[in-house]
Design a protein around this motif. Structure first.
Motif, short mmCIF file in Angstrom:
data_model
loop_
_atom_site.label_atom_id
_atom_site.label_comp_id
_atom_site.label_asym_id
_atom_site.label_seq_id
_atom_site.Cartn_x
_atom_site.Cartn_y
_atom_site.Cartn_z
N PRO A 19 0.79 -1.23 0.00
CA PRO A 19 0.00 0.00 0.00
C PRO A 19 0.83 1.29 0.00
O PRO A 19 0.42 2.28 -0.61
CB PRO A 19 -0.84 -0.11 1.27
CG PRO A 19 -0.15 -1.12 2.12
CD PRO A 19 0.48 -2.08 1.16
N ASP A 20 1.98 1.27 0.66
CA ASP A 20 2.78 2.49 0.71
C ASP A 20 3.61 2.71 -0.56
O ASP A 20 4.38 3.66 -0.64
CB ASP A 20 3.69 2.50 1.94
CG ASP A 20 4.58 1.27 2.01
OD1 ASP A 20 4.17 0.20 1.52
OD2 ASP A 20 5.69 1.37 2.58
N ASN A 21 3.43 1.83 -1.55
CA ASN A 21 4.06 2.02 -2.85
C ASN A 21 3.01 2.11 -3.94
O ASN A 21 3.29 1.88 -5.12
CB ASN A 21 5.02 0.87 -3.15
CG ASN A 21 5.99 1.19 -4.27
OD1 ASN A 21 6.52 2.30 -4.34
ND2 ASN A 21 6.22 0.24 -5.16
N ALA A 22 1.78 2.44 -3.53
CA ALA A 22 0.67 2.46 -4.48
C ALA A 22 -0.12 3.76 -4.35
O ALA A 22 -0.16 4.39 -3.29
CB ALA A 22 -0.26 1.27 -4.24
N THR A 23 -0.76 4.12 -5.46
CA THR A 23 -1.64 5.29 -5.50
C THR A 23 -2.94 4.88 -6.18
O THR A 23 -2.93 4.38 -7.31
CB THR A 23 -1.00 6.45 -6.29
OG1 THR A 23 0.22 6.83 -5.64
CG2 THR A 23 -1.93 7.65 -6.36
N LEU A 24 -4.04 5.07 -5.47
CA LEU A 24 -5.36 4.75 -6.00
C LEU A 24 -5.99 6.02 -6.55
O LEU A 24 -6.02 7.05 -5.87
CB LEU A 24 -6.24 4.16 -4.89
CG LEU A 24 -7.73 3.98 -5.21
CD1 LEU A 24 -7.92 2.90 -6.28
CD2 LEU A 24 -8.50 3.62 -3.93
N VAL A 25 -6.49 5.95 -7.78
CA VAL A 25 -7.14 7.09 -8.42
C VAL A 25 -8.55 6.68 -8.83
O VAL A 25 -8.73 5.65 -9.50
CB VAL A 25 -6.36 7.58 -9.66
CG1 VAL A 25 -7.03 8.82 -10.25
CG2 VAL A 25 -4.91 7.87 -9.30
N VAL A 26 -9.55 7.45 -8.42
CA VAL A 26 -10.95 7.16 -8.75
C VAL A 26 -11.57 8.43 -9.32
O VAL A 26 -11.52 9.49 -8.70
CB VAL A 26 -11.74 6.70 -7.50
CG1 VAL A 26 -13.18 6.39 -7.88
CG2 VAL A 26 -11.08 5.48 -6.87
N VAL A 27 -12.15 8.31 -10.51
CA VAL A 27 -12.75 9.47 -11.19
C VAL A 27 -14.10 9.07 -11.76
O VAL A 27 -14.21 8.04 -12.44
CB VAL A 27 -11.85 9.97 -12.34
CG1 VAL A 27 -12.54 11.12 -13.08
CG2 VAL A 27 -10.50 10.43 -11.80
#
Length: 459
Positions: free
Chosen positions: A214-222
């Motif tokens: 998780p600390d190497n990930a980015t979640l993007v929701v649009v």
């Protein structure tokens, strides 16, 4: 209504030619409002709420790419692009298809030198199960011999189709391999068969635990969702994933400046015509020179009216194809001129014609008309991309992960509008004039013996 919306957006970037007219002020491009939160386990979450269509785009950006592949194990990041679809104790291998394609949506992934990105577009009422599925494969995977062997075979077959079966596939790989001296950007993202065959399951498990966290990930929701729902679901599904205590290793290798020109001659029985590439080291994607280099790429090789096409392909007919690519990445970039020689023409002829064009643009620069057209094409493409939820998600993810500045999504297009002809000339001279080059020649097998370094004047 959609046509009107497009018209409003396009009016923000269209620039009238200057010939005979006073240049009008460039309209301000509407900014995108986004939200940002960080979970306790380090997962970064960016979102844009937009109810224009009843759909939602979900992207998970892992800050791991082919440059992070283990030594002598190229293709690991690409392998995981495939492995992440194999499921776990709660996910079957067809879960993402059922949650996306079976309801009229889509899902896919891609591997790049700096990142690996998984993305879905679904009807908005399927947002929660997609978030659950993404959290599941982040938390654990079915990393067993059967899945590993099957996906390794898939990647190897992809290599055969995209590289070995392509007349210029090995040429494309050689450009990076021969242009970087020490930086892992020289390793192919797709991998290679020998190193994939040598890989063992424990190495694969170690790679997953090191980077897919998780600390190497980015979640993007649009798209079409309620902020309160998104907050509740992300905490519910992603929040329990533990943050490892180990540090995330980062590439620390620095590519040294070139001290001499390089010349490599390769050959292939598959190549129908000779080809060559001339490369220069470029800056990081976060450089202030990025906008000018991107527009220079558009001017030099953006379509049939571009400089290189008009000169080398149409007028002189020494090339079947000619292009310039400003490939800027996190650590540094590569500026590449690539030419496939026309039938009946020689390699020296084509190399001289390219050198003449490079000298011309370095000496005389570009015209206002060329720059205006390049801006129109480039900015219109960017705005069309951002008409979709997935396009906005890609732009926001790139801003947050690659540029390390999420607000880059609201400042990048203005930088392109501000580029001048003198800036284009200055930036090209900065990275090309007098710089050491790598010349990679790719010849049909029978012509390899005749290849010699060309004594052409270099800019």
């Amino acid at each position: 209504m959609r046509a009107c919306r497009l018209l409003v957006l396009f009016s923000a970037c269209l620039i009238l030619p200057t010939s005979g007219f006073a240049r009008e002020p460039e309209a301000e491009i509407k900014k995108l409002s986004f939200n940002h939160t960080t979970l306790q386990n380090g997962l970064e979450i960016y979102s844009i709420e937009d109810h224009f269509s009843p759909t939602v785009a979900v992207q998970v950006w892992y800050h791991v790419g082919s440059k992070d592949d283990p030594d002598k194990r190229s293709g690991f990041a690409h392998l995981f692009e495939h492995m992440m679809f194999k499921g776990n104790e709660h996910l079957t291998p067809d879960t993402f298809e059922r949650l996306t394609e079976n309801v009229g949506g889509e899902n896919n992934a891609y591997t790049a030198p700096d990142v690996t990105v998984y993305h879905e577009v679904v009807p908005s009422n399927y947002l929660e199960p997609v978030l659950w599925a993404e959290a599941e494969r982040m938390a654990s995977l079915a990393l067993n011999d059967a899945n590993f062997n099957s996906e390794r075979d898939v990647v190897k077959e992809e290599y055969r189709q995209r590289i070995l079966a392509n007349p210029y596939g090995e040429f494309s790989l050689a450009i990076d391999q021969k242009s970087f001296a020490v930086h892992p950007y020289k390793r192919p993202s797709i991998g290679n068969i020998a190193e994939l065959d040598a890989a063992q399951l424990p190495e694969v498990k170690a790679f997953h635990s090191t980077f897919y966290r998780p600390d190497n990930a980015t979640l993007v929701v649009v798209g079409d969702f309620k902020a309160s729902d998104l907050e509740a679901w992300t905490k519910k599904y992603f929040g329990p994933i533990p943050k490892p205590t180990t540090e995330i290793p980062r590439v620390a290798v620095v590519e040294p400046p070139r001290k001499e020109d390089r010349h490599e001659v390769l050959s292939s029985a598959k190549a129908p015509l000779p080809a060559f590439a001339v490369t220069y080291l470029g800056p990081s994607v976060r450089s202030n020179d990025e906008a000018a280099l991107d527009l220079a790429e558009e001017i030099l090789s953006g379509g049939q009216s571009s400089r290189l096409y008009q000169s080398l392909v149409y007028e002189q007919q020494v090339a079947q194809r000619a292009s310039f690519d400003a490939d800027l990445r996190e650590d540094l970039g590569l500026l590449t001129f690539r030419v496939i020689v026309a039938s009946g023409k020689s390699l020296p002829e084509a190399e001289k014609s390219l050198n003449d064009q490079i000298e011309n643009i370095l000496k005389n620069g570009v015209s206002e008309a060329e720059l205006d057209k390049a801006k129109n094409r480039f900015l219109t493409g960017k705005l069309m991309e951002r008409e979709t939820n997935n396009g906005k998600a890609s732009a926001l993810g790139e801003a947050a992960v690659i540029y390390r500045d999420p607000n880059h999504i609201n400042t990048d297009l203005a930088k392109y509008q501000a580029v001048t002809t003198s800036e284009i000339k200055d930036v090209l001279n900065k990275y090309l004039a007098g710089k050491k080059t790598a010349l990679i020649e790719y010849l049909p097998e029978a012509k390899k013996e005749t290849a010699k370094p060309q004594d052409t004047k270099k800019p």
